[in-house]
Design a protein around this motif. Structure first.
Motif, PDB file in Angstrom:
ATOM      1  N   GLY A  87      27.749  37.942  37.395  1.00 34.62           N
ATOM      2  CA  GLY A  87      28.155  38.891  36.359  1.00 34.62           C
ATOM      3  C   GLY A  87      29.623  38.871  36.028  1.00 34.62           C
ATOM      4  O   GLY A  87      30.075  39.681  35.200  1.00 34.62           O
ATOM      5  N   PHE A  88      30.390  37.963  36.623  1.00 33.61           N
ATOM      6  CA  PHE A  88      31.811  37.889  36.325  1.00 33.61           C
ATOM      7  C   PHE A  88      32.044  37.220  34.960  1.00 33.61           C
ATOM      8  O   PHE A  88      31.412  36.198  34.643  1.00 33.61           O
ATOM      9  CB  PHE A  88      32.555  37.102  37.422  1.00 33.61           C
ATOM     10  N   ASP A  89      32.952  37.828  34.185  1.00 33.32           N
ATOM     11  CA  ASP A  89      33.420  37.271  32.911  1.00 33.32           C
ATOM     12  C   ASP A  89      32.271  36.807  32.004  1.00 33.32           C
ATOM     13  O   ASP A  89      32.143  35.613  31.685  1.00 33.32           O
ATOM     14  CB  ASP A  89      34.384  36.109  33.161  1.00 33.32           C
ATOM     15  N   PRO A  90      31.401  37.728  31.576  1.00 39.29           N
ATOM     16  CA  PRO A  90      30.282  37.312  30.713  1.00 39.29           C
ATOM     17  C   PRO A  90      30.739  36.735  29.375  1.00 39.29           C
ATOM     18  O   PRO A  90      30.079  35.851  28.823  1.00 39.29           O
ATOM     19  CB  PRO A  90      29.489  38.613  30.521  1.00 39.29           C
ATOM     20  N   ARG A  91      31.868  37.220  28.866  1.00 36.42           N
ATOM     21  CA  ARG A  91      32.357  36.680  27.589  1.00 36.42           C
ATOM     22  C   ARG A  91      32.772  35.220  27.737  1.00 36.42           C
ATOM     23  O   ARG A  91      32.455  34.377  26.901  1.00 36.42           O
ATOM     24  CB  ARG A  91      33.528  37.511  27.079  1.00 36.42           C
ATOM     25  N   ALA A  97      34.014  46.639  42.462  1.00 35.14           N
ATOM     26  CA  ALA A  97      34.792  47.288  41.410  1.00 35.14           C
ATOM     27  C   ALA A  97      35.342  46.254  40.423  1.00 35.14           C
ATOM     28  O   ALA A  97      35.341  46.474  39.208  1.00 35.14           O
ATOM     29  CB  ALA A  97      35.934  48.099  42.028  1.00 35.14           C
ATOM     30  N   ARG A  98      35.800  45.112  40.943  1.00 33.68           N
ATOM     31  CA  ARG A  98      36.317  44.082  40.055  1.00 33.68           C
ATOM     32  C   ARG A  98      35.203  43.428  39.248  1.00 33.68           C
ATOM     33  O   ARG A  98      35.422  42.993  38.114  1.00 33.68           O
ATOM     34  CB  ARG A  98      37.067  43.028  40.869  1.00 33.68           C
ATOM     35  N   LEU A  99      34.024  43.354  39.822  1.00 32.79           N
ATOM     36  CA  LEU A  99      32.895  42.822  39.078  1.00 32.79           C
ATOM     37  C   LEU A  99      32.583  43.692  37.868  1.00 32.79           C
ATOM     38  O   LEU A  99      32.349  43.199  36.766  1.00 32.79           O
ATOM     39  CB  LEU A  99      31.666  42.714  39.992  1.00 32.79           C
ATOM     40  N   GLU A 100      32.605  45.015  38.087  1.00 40.19           N
ATOM     41  CA  GLU A 100      32.359  45.931  36.978  1.00 40.19           C
ATOM     42  C   GLU A 100      33.479  45.866  35.951  1.00 40.19           C
ATOM     43  O   GLU A 100      33.235  45.894  34.742  1.00 40.19           O
ATOM     44  CB  GLU A 100      32.218  47.356  37.515  1.00 40.19           C
ATOM     45  N   ALA A 101      34.715  45.753  36.427  1.00 39.50           N
ATOM     46  CA  ALA A 101      35.848  45.707  35.502  1.00 39.50           C
ATOM     47  C   ALA A 101      35.904  44.394  34.728  1.00 39.50           C
ATOM     48  O   ALA A 101      36.478  44.346  33.639  1.00 39.50           O
ATOM     49  CB  ALA A 101      37.155  45.906  36.272  1.00 39.50           C
TER      50      ALA A 101
END
Length: 433
Positions: free
Chosen positions: A259-263, A419-423
């Motif tokens: 889920g990191f950086d989906p864009r 938290a970083r994953l969500e952010a």
């Protein structure tokens, strides 16, 4: 509403007036015995005589052949105001000067003048008026034909020009898109393995490599890919086992799956393996964060010095490596991790910074563009004070529009990683003003 100047009939438009004038008043028929007017027949002529040349008694009692003198101005009197003129030229001059009209073909004995319904010309007879009006009609028809033709031609030319411009824009967009695909390795031209084989084939064709060496190195490369361990061809030293390029690509894809950086993942269509796509600062951040390494991206988004230089980038690196520095030490070794330096089209590793006596700063950089054999020679340099020029980058050497640095600050706790994953759903870099 328009009115016929000859008979007073009300018409809807000027075109109907012209048509009416040509059809009714200027058509064939016997002339009026009093003024020479030609109607559309005897009935029209009778109505004209009753209206234009009345006499006492019933209007229908006057026979058509009974031409009697009609009361009116003298032969050289102005038919518009009744003022007498000494000669025909004088009458023409009077009409033009007093009434602003042109008197055409004035002759003695004219009792009536005929005004052109389309201009200020005054004619002395219906025949002259008819010829004059015909000229107007021919001119209008010719002009309208020319105007319509010119407008149609102009419209066609404009449409063709617009169509060609659209085609050029579409072609240019496709070329720019293909250029960007090649630039970022998204043109499906092959990944690391294909590039490695092509380079070796080129060396064989140039006589710089023997065929048996080609097959041996190809076998070694396939084994390294199978185990996911670099065989030494994509790194500067063999002292420590590090992931190969395809393995790093696979690990970044795993970070995207978390889920990191989906864009950023959508930009690469969620695929890096088998491509020549460039790995940038955002991808490195996603990879390191997924491995629970605390890191951040510092964005030097614009030059901060003269001639497009970035002195603040050098100052930031100096501050990074100076934390905990002992005063007076000539050479300081630090346990801080190297910095990942990214700019358009290339990435390098900052392993230190040198401060000259005149306070000039110089980055110490490992460049993957340097062949591994050359890098080994540079690392075997014996001096502890000076560094090879290939490793030094002064302020004037970094003039790209934008630079990004990835810096590792420690290890993340599981909750910090979450938290970083969500952010990371809305990833933003730390900008340096």
């Amino acid at each position: 509403m328009q009115v016929c100047d000859v008979c007073g009939q009300e018409l809807l438009s000027e075109s109907e007036v012209r048509s009416h004038l040509a059809r009714v008043h200027l058509g064939p028929g016997p002339p009026c015995p009093f003024c020479g007017f030609r109607g559309g027949g005897y009935d029209q002529l009778r109505r004209h005589i009753d209206a234009a040349h009345p006499e006492p008694g019933p209007q229908s009692s006057r026979p058509l052949g009974a031409a009697t003198a009609a009361p009116g101005p003298s032969p050289l009197a102005c038919p518009l105001c009744g003022e007498a003129a000494a000669s025909a030229p004088g009458l023409e001059a009077h009409v033009q000067a007093r009434h602003g009209r042109l008197l055409l073909a004035t002759a003695p004995g004219n009792k009536q003048l005929y005004e052109c319904p389309m201009c200020d010309l005054v004619c002395a007879s219906p025949q002259i008026l008819q010829e004059h009006v015909d000229l107007h009609l021919e001119e209008c028809s010719f002009s309208e034909g020319i105007n319509v033709g010119d407008l149609e031609l102009a419209r066609q030319l404009q449409e063709e020009e617009d169509r060609q411009q659209r085609l050029e824009e579409v072609k240019k967009e496709k070329e720019e898109f293909k250029k960007l695909q090649r630039q970022y390795g998204l043109d499906d031209s092959g990944g690391y393995k294909q590039q490695f084989l092509k380079n070796m084939e080129r060396e064989v064709n140039r006589g710089r490599m023997q065929p048996f060496e080609y097959h041996k190195r190809k076998t070694d490369m396939m084994e390294s890919l199978a185990f996911g361990v670099d065989d030494g061809k994509t790194k500067s030293s063999d002292h420590t086992l590090i992931p190969s390029i395809p393995k790093i690509q696979s690990m970044i894809e795993d970070a995207w799956k978390e889920g990191f950086d989906p864009r950023g993942a959508s930009h690469f269509n969620n695929r890096l393996r088998g491509t020549k796509a460039w790995i940038g600062a955002c991808e490195i951040y996603s990879l390191l964060t997924s491995l629970r390494l605390k890191c951040r991206v510092i964005d030097f988004h614009k030059p901060t010095g003269p001639m497009g230089t970035h002195p603040r980038l050098f100052e930031w690196v100096l501050s990074y490596y100076s934390r905990g520095r002992e005063d007076g030490a000539k050479v300081v070794c630090t346990s801080k991790p190297p910095l990942y330096l990214q700019h358009q089209g290339h990435s390098r590793t900052v392993v230190g910074i040198e401060e000259k006596k005149n306070r000039t700063l110089c980055l110490l950089i490992f460049d993957p563009g340097c062949p591994s054999q050359e890098m080994q020679k540079l690392l075997r340099h014996n001096s502890d004070v000076t560094f090879p020029k290939q490793l030094q980058k002064f302020v004037g050497s970094l003039k790209d529009k934008q630079y990004q640095i990835v810096a590792v600050d420690g290890v993340l706790l599981p909750e910090e990683k979450a938290a970083r994953l969500e952010a990371s759903q809305v990833f933003t870099a730390e900008k340096i003003p």
